[in-house]
Design an enzyme around this catalytic site. Structure first.
Site, PDB file in Angstrom:
ATOM      1  N   SER A  12       0.824  -1.219   0.115  1.00 20.89           N
ATOM      2  CA  SER A  12       0.022  -0.095  -0.008  1.00 20.89           C
ATOM      3  C   SER A  12       0.829   1.240   0.021  1.00 20.89           C
ATOM      4  O   SER A  12       1.663   1.674   0.843  1.00 20.89           O
ATOM      5  CB  SER A  12      -0.790  -0.087   1.380  1.00 20.89           C
ATOM      6  OG  SER A  12      -1.663   1.132   1.160  1.00 20.89           O
ATOM      7  N   HIS A  37      -1.195  -1.250  -3.996  1.00 17.29           N
ATOM      8  CA  HIS A  37      -2.543  -0.604  -3.801  1.00 17.29           C
ATOM      9  C   HIS A  37      -2.416   1.027  -3.509  1.00 17.29           C
ATOM     10  O   HIS A  37      -1.473   1.286  -2.911  1.00 17.29           O
ATOM     11  CB  HIS A  37      -3.012  -1.475  -2.640  1.00 17.29           C
ATOM     12  CG  HIS A  37      -4.232  -1.124  -1.769  1.00 17.29           C
ATOM     13  ND1 HIS A  37      -5.468  -1.674  -2.338  1.00 17.29           N
ATOM     14  CD2 HIS A  37      -4.602  -0.126  -1.012  1.00 17.29           C
ATOM     15  CE1 HIS A  37      -6.377  -1.138  -1.718  1.00 17.29           C
ATOM     16  NE2 HIS A  37      -5.998  -0.232  -0.879  1.00 17.29           N
ATOM     17  N   ASP A  39      -4.351   4.218  -2.187  1.00 14.84           N
ATOM     18  CA  ASP A  39      -5.561   4.671  -1.557  1.00 14.84           C
ATOM     19  C   ASP A  39      -5.808   6.063  -1.916  1.00 14.84           C
ATOM     20  O   ASP A  39      -4.975   6.985  -1.517  1.00 14.84           O
ATOM     21  CB  ASP A  39      -5.156   4.557   0.126  1.00 14.84           C
ATOM     22  CG  ASP A  39      -5.254   3.173   0.411  1.00 14.84           C
ATOM     23  OD1 ASP A  39      -6.046   2.564   0.311  1.00 14.84           O
ATOM     24  OD2 ASP A  39      -4.187   2.653   1.260  1.00 14.84           O
ATOM     25  N   MET A  41      -8.518   9.069  -0.700  1.00 14.27           N
ATOM     26  CA  MET A  41      -9.368   9.593   0.479  1.00 14.27           C
ATOM     27  C   MET A  41      -9.652  11.163   0.067  1.00 14.27           C
ATOM     28  O   MET A  41      -8.658  11.972  -0.142  1.00 14.27           O
ATOM     29  CB  MET A  41      -8.488   9.549   1.746  1.00 14.27           C
ATOM     30  CG  MET A  41      -7.974   8.142   1.964  1.00 14.27           C
ATOM     31  SD  MET A  41      -7.162   8.069   3.782  1.00 14.27           S
ATOM     32  CE  MET A  41      -6.378   6.361   3.696  1.00 14.27           C
ATOM     33  N   HIS A  70      -8.141   2.249  -4.626  1.00 14.21           N
ATOM     34  CA  HIS A  70      -9.156   1.995  -3.553  1.00 14.21           C
ATOM     35  C   HIS A  70      -9.592   3.355  -3.527  1.00 14.21           C
ATOM     36  O   HIS A  70      -9.102   4.139  -2.915  1.00 14.21           O
ATOM     37  CB  HIS A  70      -8.532   1.585  -2.490  1.00 14.21           C
ATOM     38  CG  HIS A  70      -9.337   1.394  -1.224  1.00 14.21           C
ATOM     39  ND1 HIS A  70      -9.041   1.091  -0.055  1.00 14.21           N
ATOM     40  CD2 HIS A  70     -10.772   1.283  -1.124  1.00 14.21           C
ATOM     41  CE1 HIS A  70      -9.875   0.709   0.809  1.00 14.21           C
ATOM     42  NE2 HIS A  70     -11.092   1.173   0.161  1.00 14.21           N
ATOM     43  N   MET A  72     -11.951   5.777  -1.517  1.00 21.56           N
ATOM     44  CA  MET A  72     -12.539   6.194  -0.306  1.00 21.56           C
ATOM     45  C   MET A  72     -13.046   7.511  -0.557  1.00 21.56           C
ATOM     46  O   MET A  72     -12.665   8.582   0.205  1.00 21.56           O
ATOM     47  CB  MET A  72     -11.672   5.846   0.854  1.00 21.56           C
ATOM     48  CG  MET A  72     -11.238   4.590   1.023  1.00 21.56           C
ATOM     49  SD  MET A  72      -9.795   4.226   2.231  1.00 21.56           S
ATOM     50  CE  MET A  72      -8.545   4.128   1.040  1.00 21.56           C
ATOM     51  N   MET A 141     -12.337  -4.388   4.318  1.00 19.78           N
ATOM     52  CA  MET A 141     -11.704  -3.441   5.216  1.00 19.78           C
ATOM     53  C   MET A 141     -11.359  -4.304   6.409  1.00 19.78           C
ATOM     54  O   MET A 141     -12.313  -4.668   7.244  1.00 19.78           O
ATOM     55  CB  MET A 141     -12.451  -2.058   5.345  1.00 19.78           C
ATOM     56  CG  MET A 141     -12.315  -1.317   4.206  1.00 19.78           C
ATOM     57  SD  MET A 141     -10.761  -0.894   3.441  1.00 19.78           S
ATOM     58  CE  MET A 141      -9.801  -0.100   4.709  1.00 19.78           C
ATOM     59  N   ASP A 179      -7.765  -5.661   3.769  1.00 18.07           N
ATOM     60  CA  ASP A 179      -7.083  -4.309   3.783  1.00 18.07           C
ATOM     61  C   ASP A 179      -7.011  -3.781   5.028  1.00 18.07           C
ATOM     62  O   ASP A 179      -7.930  -3.063   5.675  1.00 18.07           O
ATOM     63  CB  ASP A 179      -7.691  -3.618   2.472  1.00 18.07           C
ATOM     64  CG  ASP A 179      -6.955  -2.165   2.235  1.00 18.07           C
ATOM     65  OD1 ASP A 179      -6.098  -1.907   2.831  1.00 18.07           O
ATOM     66  OD2 ASP A 179      -7.586  -1.259   1.771  1.00 18.07           O
TER      67      ASP A 179
HETATM   68  C1  DX5 Z   1      -6.917   2.253   5.138  1.00 16.98           C
HETATM   69  C2  DX5 Z   1      -6.263   1.725   3.566  1.00 16.98           C
HETATM   70  C3  DX5 Z   1      -5.187   0.981   3.601  1.00 16.98           C
HETATM   71  C4  DX5 Z   1      -4.012   1.096   4.134  1.00 16.98           C
HETATM   72  C5  DX5 Z   1      -3.388  -0.054   4.822  1.00 16.98           C
HETATM   73  O1  DX5 Z   1      -7.841   3.279   4.792  1.00 16.98           O
HETATM   74  O2  DX5 Z   1      -7.323   1.339   3.001  1.00 16.98           O
HETATM   75  O3  DX5 Z   1      -5.033   0.447   2.311  1.00 16.98           O
HETATM   76  O4  DX5 Z   1      -3.149   2.001   3.574  1.00 16.98           O
HETATM   77  O5  DX5 Z   1      -2.143   0.272   5.416  1.00 16.98           O
HETATM   78  P1  DX5 Z   1      -1.439  -0.643   6.898  1.00 16.98           P
HETATM   79  O6  DX5 Z   1      -1.256  -1.815   6.216  1.00 16.98           O
HETATM   80  O7  DX5 Z   1      -0.758   0.332   7.242  1.00 16.98           O
HETATM   81  O8  DX5 Z   1      -2.795  -0.689   7.776  1.00 16.98           O
HETATM   82 ZN    ZN Z   2      -6.956   0.691   0.928  1.00 19.68          ZN
END
Ligand code: DX5
Ligand code: ZN
Length: 227
Positions: A12, A37, A39, A41, A70, A72, A141, A179
Site C-alpha cells: 500500500s 494498492h 488509497d 481519500m 481504492h 475512499m 476492510m 485491507d
Molecule cells: C486504510 C487503507 C489501507 C492502508 C493499509 O484506509 O485503505 O489500504 O493503507 O495500510 P496498513 O497496512 O498500514 O494498515
Molecule cells: Zn486501501
C-alpha cells in the site's frame, strides 16, 4: 503445500516514503511485486485526505505492475473515468459511498478496469449478494478506512469466510482482499478465512530494517502457511 503461490501481496503506497517514491517502487518491482494498492481519500467519505490522479499518473509511468485503486470517496461515480485514464487497472468503490452501487460498478467495467467493491468493517457480507457476479475483487476492510497503521479488527475474519463461501456458490474467480492492519501477526488469520490478496502498508514500508526486510518477513509467514 505452501500457499505462497496463490497469495498476492499488494504493498500500500500510502505508507511509502513520498520523498523517495520512485526508488521504493523500483526496489519492490525488482523484488517481484506485481500489484500496488493506491488509497484515495477525499476528506468526506473518510476523515483524511491522501493522494489522487497526478500521483497515480506518476506511478503508472514508472511501473508495469497492476495498480489497484481504492476509492475512499463519496460519489465515486464522478471520478471513475479519471482514475481509469490515469492508469488504474482495478478500481474499487465503497458500498457505503453511493446509493448507486450497481451503476458505479458498470461504469468501472465500461472504463476498461477490473471491478472492485470495498466494504467497511460494519457492513455485512450479504449486501454483496446481488452484485457479486459483477465483481473481480472484494476489498474487505480489516480496519476502518481513512488511515494507515491502524490495528487489525479480528472479528472481520469471519466475514471474509462468509464472502469466500458466497464466491464459491457463484463459482466465480473473484479475489478477496484484506485491507488494513495486515502484517506478520495477522496475515495467517485472513488467509485461513479465505483472503488471497493482502494489502500491506506499514508492515512493509515502515519495517525497521527497510522494505525488503518487511516484504521478506511476510513472505516467510506465507511460506510456512500449510493448507
Ligand atoms: C486504510 C487503507 C489501507 C492502508 C493499509 O484506509 O485503505 O489500504 O493503507 O495500510 P496498513 O497496512 O498500514 O494498515
Ligand atoms: Zn486501501
Amino acid at each position: 503445500m505452501s500457499n505462497m503461490s496463490r497469495i498476492q501481496i499488494a504493498p500500500s503506497i500510502l505508507a511509502a516514503d513520498f520523498t523517495r517514491l520512485g526508488e521504493q517502487i523500483s526496489q519492490l518491482d525488482a523484488l517481484g511485486i506485481e500489484t500496488y494498492h493506491f488509497d484515495v481519500m477525499d476528506g468526506h467519505f473518510v476523515p483524511n485526505i491522501s493522494m489522487g490522479i497526478p500521483v497515480l499518473e506518476a506511478l503508472r509511468s514508472i511501473t508495469k505492475a497492476r495498480l489497484d485503486v481504492h476509492l475512499m470517496v463519496s460519489e465515486p461515480e464522478r471520478y471513475i473515468q479519471a482514475f481509469a485514464n490515469a492508469g488504474a487497472d482495478i478500481i474499487s468503490i465503497h458500498w457505503e459511498a453511493t446509493p448507486n452501487v450497481h451503476r458505479a460498478l458498470q461504469m468501472i467495467r465500461e472504463a476498461g478496469c477490473k471491478v472492485g467493491l470495498a466494504v467497511n468493517p460494519h457492513t455485512p457480507a450479504f449486501v454483496l449478494r446481488d452484485v457479486i457476479t459483477m465483481l473481480d475483487l472484494i476489498n474487505v476492510m480489516t480496519v476502518n478506512p481513512g488511515f494507515g497503521g491502524q490495528t487489525f479488527i479480528p472479528s472481520v475474519a469471519s466475514k471474509i469466510a462468509r464472502l469466500r463461501a458466497m464466491v464459491g456458490d457463484v463459482r466465480q474467480d473473484i479475489d478477496i482482499e484484506a485491507d488494513g492492519g495486515v502484517g506478520t501477526e495477522t496475515a495467517q488469520s485472513v488467509i485461513q478465512a479465505g483472503a488471497n490478496v493482502l494489502v500491506i502498508g506499514t508492515a512493509i514500508f515502515r519495517h525497521p530494517e527497510g522494505l525488503a526486510a518487511g516484504l521478506r518477513a511476510i513472505q516467510q509467514v506465507l511460506a510456512s502457511e500449510i493448507v
